[in-house]
Each structure stands twice: as structure tokens, then as C-alpha cells.
Write a protein that holds these residues in place. Structure first.
Motif, short mmCIF file in Angstrom:
data_model
loop_
_atom_site.label_atom_id
_atom_site.label_comp_id
_atom_site.label_asym_id
_atom_site.label_seq_id
_atom_site.Cartn_x
_atom_site.Cartn_y
_atom_site.Cartn_z
N SER A 92 0.82 -1.17 -0.20
CA SER A 92 0.13 0.11 -0.19
C SER A 92 1.31 1.53 0.20
O SER A 92 0.44 2.60 -0.26
CB SER A 92 -1.00 0.32 1.22
OG SER A 92 -1.84 -0.89 1.62
N ALA A 93 2.12 1.35 0.63
CA ALA A 93 2.57 2.19 0.56
C ALA A 93 3.48 2.48 -0.51
O ALA A 93 4.11 3.51 -0.89
CB ALA A 93 4.25 2.22 2.20
N ALA A 94 3.75 2.03 -0.43
CA ALA A 94 4.72 1.87 -2.48
C ALA A 94 3.66 2.55 -3.43
O ALA A 94 4.20 3.35 -4.26
CB ALA A 94 5.17 0.38 -3.07
N CYS A 95 2.31 1.76 -3.33
CA CYS A 95 1.41 2.49 -4.09
C CYS A 95 1.01 3.65 -4.48
O CYS A 95 1.35 4.61 -4.82
CB CYS A 95 -0.16 1.85 -4.03
SG CYS A 95 -0.16 0.17 -4.82
N ALA A 96 0.89 4.14 -2.67
CA ALA A 96 0.72 5.45 -2.44
C ALA A 96 2.13 6.95 -3.51
O ALA A 96 1.91 7.24 -3.27
CB ALA A 96 0.45 5.39 -1.52
#
Length: 412
Positions: free
Chosen positions: A380-384
Motif C-alpha cells: 500500500s505504501a509503495a502504491c501511495a
């Protein structure tokens, strides 16, 4: 240095708060970029608040309910033509006055349902062309439902304006847009939906205490059969969907979960959620573990807060799923529109999709509550961060870094 003023052209104040969620994220990304742009919303429907969007949708539904089926198409197209000519084009013109650029971005905008977006986008981009404003197409979804008239309106609008940049939110949209543009094809960039950094743009605030240890709090996102049918899923009848939701709620309760029934804000969805919650309460004693929190959700921030307070989500609406991803919550996305599967492919979670017509409520709960065998390939952090960087690159295209002329300035 003065900030450049940019207009974000989308449906920021739609009753479907998922659209507002995208708009808020895009605004945050542009304002937080090194370019520090000054972004302003230009709602394609001429709305200037969320409450205005909700009331206008209710009025439209009331008018539709009074018209016979054969007259709906003709009446809606006549109304739309008059609306664009006499109210929306002057609205766009007023909102674009003093801007330095326009971004058409966020949401499934290049879609054609009763010529709604083709007419409005055509009117807006023609006003941008008249004002000689550069236009940037950012992170839009593209559907394969264009009518011949809708196609003509879209292509005429995109050809008339000073279009500097084109990006879409998934590979399927890129393929569809490239096919539509044909010989006039331009470079098309694929970017992640801005909603994936919702937890950064709209930091969630707890609305209730967390559940006890070992107890799951599951958010069930409700979408009405009328909305599903209007958007193309005609095979899912009212009673089938109603029974599915009742089974889902019952199975979650039987497993000791707390349940929060919610919607993305559409009045049709809220009415269906209320009907569902009432029917479920009538089959037995009042259940403290079940709560309909739809009325708590009035803004995109509210939507993020509710989803962030859950331990897992099951929903049809794409931006309920995107908000769950942004808040790093497990989710099962219910299939209804190809855009849902296209998004899941982009974030490398194709297995999160479930078809209600082929999957039982119990099997969906099994998937939602199961401990994942391995972390997803794309966190999720990488997507953000990937999505936020893309918005910052857009801002740099609009306001390129200024070369220092003073040696002392260069040294600072």
C-alpha cells in the motif's frame, strides 16, 4: 514567485464521494509538489458543495421516476443539451477565468452514459480552448461504451484544446483510448489512481474505539441494484443482491465480527443500505454488532475515516476498495464493472476480485478473514508513493523548475 492557478476539472462534488476522494487527493498532490501549484475544483456538473450534489441527484431521480421509460432518453438528452448551453458553459467560463492551466483528471470520465460526460467535457474543453489554456489529461478511466455521438464529442473536444499531456489510470484505459484516438494517437502514460494516497491527503481520524482483540470489524460497502443496472450489470436482480447482502451480514455475525454497513454517498445506495439494515434487524433481536453508518459519511474524509476504522472491507464501489488499499486494509472487491478488475491488475491484486453470481457470501467472508500467505508484491505504501510522485511530475510539467539567473541564487 507567484503560484500558478490550475483548475481540476472533474466531478469533485458528486454524490458518489469516491469522485470527491480522487479530487481531494489530486489537489493535495499538486499543492504539495515542489511546484506548489494553487489548485481549484471545477465540477463538471456545476456543483460547488457536496450537499448541492446530493440534492440535485435526488431531484433528478424524482423527475426520472415520473417519466415513462420510452420518454426517459429523449427527455434526459434535451435537458442535458439545455443545461450545458445555458448553465454549464457560463459556469466553466467563470471558473476558468484567471487560470494558468486546466487538468481534466480523476475518475471514469471518458465514459458515455446518455451522453453525460461527452456533452459536459466537450463544453468544458471548448471553453478552455476559447481561453487558450493548456490542458492536461490526468489519470482518467476510459470505458468502451462510447456512442457514435459521444465519440465525436470526445474527439472534437480533445482535438480543439491545447492538449499537452495524456495519462490514464490503468492499462485497459490506455488500450481503449489509443483505439479511440486512432491515427491521431498521442503518447499515453499510465499512472495509478490518486486515491491510493488517500491516507496521506486525508489523514484518517478514529470515529469509534477499536474492536476488542481478536474481533474483526468488517465494513460492508452497499451499492443499490438500480445503480448496478444503470452502470451495466443488468444480470444482478434486486432480490438476488438483497439476499446476498443478508447472507453476508448473517455469516459475519455468526463468526463474531462487528459489521459496519456503509455507502459511498449515493442516495440510491443509502436508501438500499437502510432497507437492508432494517430487514436484517427484523429477522431477530437487535444486534449490537451491526451498525449502518451511511449517514455518518457526508464527505470524502468521512469515507476514509469509516474505512480506516475497519479491519477489512468488502464492497462493489471502486473507491471504497481504493480507500481500503490506501489505509492498508484487507479487502474483497465485488465484480460489476471492468474498471474494478483493471485497477486490481495495476496494484497486483487480481485475486481480490469476487463475482457475487458465482461466489457464496460464506466463501467471500473466508477470503476476507483468511491470513494472507504472503505480503502483496506491491505494498500500500509503495502504491501511495508511486501515485504521489506521478502527480508531482504532472505539476512539474505545468510549472517547470525555473533556472536560476543569479549565481548567488543558484548557490542557495
Amino acid at each position: 514567485m507567484n503560484q500558478l492557478k490550475v483548475g481540476i476539472l472533474n466531478v469533485a462534488y458528486s454524490p458518489n464521494l469516491g469522485d470527491g476522494l480522487i479530487a481531494e487527493c489530486l489537489r493535495h498532490g499538486l499543492a504539495s509538489s515542489p511546484a506548489q501549484l494553487d489548485p481549484h475544483f471545477i465540477d463538471l456538473a456545476g456543483r460547488e458543495s457536496f450537499s448541492q450534489g446530493l440534492q440535485s441527484k435526488k431531484r433528478l431521480n424524482a423527475v426520472r421516476s415520473m417519466l415513462p421509460a420510452f420518454a426517459l432518453g429523449v427527455a434526459s438528452r434535451l435537458y442535458l443539451a439545455l443545461l450545458v448551453r445555458f448553465r454549464l458553459r457560463p459556469f466553466y467560463r467563470r471558473k476558468m477565468a484567471g487560470l494558468d492551466a486546466v487538468i481534466l483528471g480523476g475518475g471514469n470520465l471518458l465514459a458515455d452514459q446518455d451522453l453525460n460526460f461527452p456533452k459536459k467535457i466537450h463544453g468544458a474543453l471548448m471553453e478552455a480552448a476559447r481561453l487558450r489554456l493548456p490542458v492536461y489529461l490526468y489519470g482518467v478511466g476510459v470505458s468502451d461504451d462510447w456512442s457514435p455521438t459521444g465519440r465525436q464529442l470526445f474527439l472534437e473536444a480533445l482535438g480543439a484544446c491545447d492538449l499537452r499531456f495524456i495519462s490514464v489510470r490503468d492499462a485497459r484505459s490506455a488500450t481503449l483510448l489509443a483505439r479511440a484516438l486512432g491515427p491521431a494517437q498521442r503518447d499515453i502514460v499510465t499512472v495509478l489512481d490518486p486515491g491510493v494516497f488517500a491516507a496521506l491527503a486525508l489523514p484518517p481520524v478514529a470515529q469509534e474505539p477499536p474492536p476488542p482483540d481478536g474481533v474483526a470489524r468488517i465494513g460492508v460497502g452497499v451499492m443499490s441494484p438500480g445503480e448496478l443496472q444503470y452502470h451495466g450489470l443488468s444480470s444482478l436482480e434486486d432480490h438476488v443482491l438483497f439476499t446476498f447482502y443478508l447472507d453476508l451480514l448473517a455469516d459475519l455475525g455468526a463468526r463474531g465480527a462487528q459489521v459496519r454497513v456503509f455507502t459511498n454517498g449515493s442516495p440510491e445506495d443509502r436508501a438500499f443500505a437502510q432497507r437492508l439494515s432494517s430487514a436484517f434487524s427484523e429477522v431477530g433481536p437487535a444486534r449490537a454488532w451491526l451498525a449502518d453508518v451511511s449517514e455518518r459519511i457526508q464527505t470524502p474524509t468521512d469515507l476514509v475515516n469509516v474505512i480506516a476504522g475497519c479491519t477489512g472491507i468488502v464492497a462493489f464501489r471502486l473507491h471504497a476498495i481504493i480507500a481500503a488499499l490506501a489505509c492498508d486494509k484487507p479487502f474483497v472487491a465485488l465484480a460489476w464493472d471492468k474498471k474494478v478488475g483493471a485497477f486490481l491488475d495495476e496494484v497486483q491484486r487480481p485475486g481480490a476480485l469476487a463475482d457475487v453470481s458465482r461466489s457464496s457470501a460464506a466463501s467471500i467472508v473466508d477470503r476476507l478473514l483468511a491470513t494472507p500467505a504472503a505480503p502483496p508484491p506491491l505494498s500500500s505504501a509503495a502504491c501511495a508513493q508511486r501515485s504521489l510522485r506521478s502527480v508531482h511530475r504532472l505539476a512539474a510539467l505545468i510549472a517547470p523548475p525555473r533556472e536560476p539567473h543569479d549565481p548567488q541564487e543558484a548557490a542557495v
